[in-house]
Design an enzyme around this catalytic site. Structure first.
Site, PDB file in Angstrom:
ATOM      1  N   ASP A   1      -4.228   7.578  40.386  1.00  0.00           N
ATOM      2  CA  ASP A   1      -3.019   6.785  40.228  1.00  0.00           C
ATOM      3  C   ASP A   1      -3.440   5.472  39.565  1.00  0.00           C
ATOM      4  O   ASP A   1      -4.627   5.122  39.560  1.00  0.00           O
ATOM      5  CB  ASP A   1      -2.387   6.522  41.606  1.00  0.00           C
ATOM      6  CG  ASP A   1      -1.078   5.762  41.521  1.00  0.00           C
ATOM      7  OD1 ASP A   1      -0.366   5.891  40.517  1.00  0.00           O
ATOM      8  OD2 ASP A   1      -0.765   5.017  42.472  1.00  0.00           O
TER       9      ASP A   1
ATOM     10  N   ASP B   1      -1.714   1.825  39.655  1.00  0.00           N
ATOM     11  CA  ASP B   1      -1.628   0.571  40.406  1.00  0.00           C
ATOM     12  C   ASP B   1      -2.293   0.696  41.769  1.00  0.00           C
ATOM     13  O   ASP B   1      -1.938   1.553  42.562  1.00  0.00           O
ATOM     14  CB  ASP B   1      -0.163   0.158  40.591  1.00  0.00           C
ATOM     15  CG  ASP B   1       0.521  -0.169  39.275  1.00  0.00           C
ATOM     16  OD1 ASP B   1      -0.148  -0.734  38.396  1.00  0.00           O
ATOM     17  OD2 ASP B   1       1.714   0.144  39.129  1.00  0.00           O
TER      18      ASP B   1
ATOM     19  N   GLY C   1       6.657   0.659  44.169  1.00  0.00           N
ATOM     20  CA  GLY C   1       6.740   2.115  44.120  1.00  0.00           C
ATOM     21  C   GLY C   1       8.062   2.668  43.615  1.00  0.00           C
ATOM     22  O   GLY C   1       8.248   3.881  43.568  1.00  0.00           O
TER      23      GLY C   1
ATOM     24  N   ARG D   1      11.965   0.422  38.067  1.00  0.00           N
ATOM     25  CA  ARG D   1      12.440  -0.962  37.947  1.00  0.00           C
ATOM     26  C   ARG D   1      13.905  -1.111  38.333  1.00  0.00           C
ATOM     27  O   ARG D   1      14.280  -2.010  39.086  1.00  0.00           O
ATOM     28  CB  ARG D   1      12.269  -1.466  36.509  1.00  0.00           C
ATOM     29  CG  ARG D   1      10.893  -1.876  36.183  1.00  0.00           C
ATOM     30  CD  ARG D   1      10.831  -2.391  34.741  1.00  0.00           C
ATOM     31  NE  ARG D   1       9.621  -1.807  34.186  1.00  0.00           N
ATOM     32  CZ  ARG D   1       9.551  -1.104  33.091  1.00  0.00           C
ATOM     33  NH1 ARG D   1      10.599  -0.926  32.335  1.00  0.00           N
ATOM     34  NH2 ARG D   1       8.407  -0.605  32.702  1.00  0.00           N
TER      35      ARG D   1
ATOM     36  N   SER E   1       4.184   4.383  35.887  1.00  0.00           N
ATOM     37  CA  SER E   1       4.218   3.229  34.997  1.00  0.00           C
ATOM     38  C   SER E   1       4.589   3.640  33.577  1.00  0.00           C
ATOM     39  O   SER E   1       4.057   4.602  33.034  1.00  0.00           O
ATOM     40  CB  SER E   1       2.860   2.533  34.965  1.00  0.00           C
ATOM     41  OG  SER E   1       2.874   1.487  34.009  1.00  0.00           O
TER      42      SER E   1
ATOM     43  N   ASN F   1       3.969   1.562  31.283  1.00  0.00           N
ATOM     44  CA  ASN F   1       3.034   0.722  30.530  1.00  0.00           C
ATOM     45  C   ASN F   1       1.596   1.211  30.656  1.00  0.00           C
ATOM     46  O   ASN F   1       0.662   0.450  30.414  1.00  0.00           O
ATOM     47  CB  ASN F   1       3.104  -0.720  31.050  1.00  0.00           C
ATOM     48  CG  ASN F   1       4.470  -1.320  30.905  1.00  0.00           C
ATOM     49  OD1 ASN F   1       5.075  -1.266  29.852  1.00  0.00           O
ATOM     50  ND2 ASN F   1       4.984  -1.875  31.991  1.00  0.00           N
TER      51      ASN F   1
END
Length: 179
Positions: free
Chosen positions: A28, A30, A78, A81, A156, A158
């Site tokens: 994963d 983050d 988690g 957004r 993500s 990003n």
């Protein structure tokens, strides 16, 4: 990279001739590969503290500021957004129209605030960089040296930019992200 069933690598053995114990290892992003939680929390705080003071926020919202620990964990960590924006605003008795995925960071909508948070986050990453966990980068190097494919699985949107900022843009065989 496809790994044959029953084999640990395309050749089925490590460079040292020993059978490999894994077909692949998935990571994963983050909190496992990159140390980004504090950067995310700071971007959320900057966003929500300004939004809570904005006179366009209709109704009688509670104006207590975003808590980078409790509110971050409870409402945004988690989540996508837009779900985080909606959950946090609801916690303050506020709401905004959903808007659409094409809303930019200046749009007064849930999607617009999500875009604004992402812009704040990416500005911080560009300005300050991000760190990868040394233990994870060491493990990645050992796995790759042993011929074990490694992948990144993250929500993500990003991922590639973050891996580049952390110096890990060539560190994974496969990347599955929010894009």
């Amino acid at each position: 990279m496809q790994v044959p069933a029953g084999g640990s690598s395309p050749s089925g053995a490590s460079p040292h001739g020993a059978a490999l114990p894994y077909q692949a290892v998935l990571f994963d992003m983050d909190g496992v590969v990159t140390q980004t939680a504090a950067v995310h929390a700071a971007a959320w705080k900057q966003l929500f503290d300004s939004v809570l003071q904005d006179p366009r926020l209709a109704g009688r919202p509670r104006r207590d500021p975003f808590d980078e620990d409790a509110d971050y964990r409870r409402y945004v960590d988690g989540r996508q957004r837009e779900d985080g924006v909606t959950a946090f605003l609801a916690s303050r008795d506020a709401s905004l129209p959903a808007g659409g995925p094409d809303d930019g960071p200046d749009a007064w909508s849930v999607h617009g605030l999500g875009a604004r948070k992402n812009a704040l986050f990416l500005e911080a990453v560009t300005r300050d960089g991000i760190r990868a966990y040394p233990g994870t980068t060491g493990l990645l190097a050992r796995l790759r040296a042993a011929g074990i494919p490694v992948g990144l699985v993250t929500a993500s949107r990003n991922a590639r930019a973050l891996l580049t900022a952390a110096g890990l843009d060539a560190g994974f065989d496969v990347i599955i992200d929010g894009q």
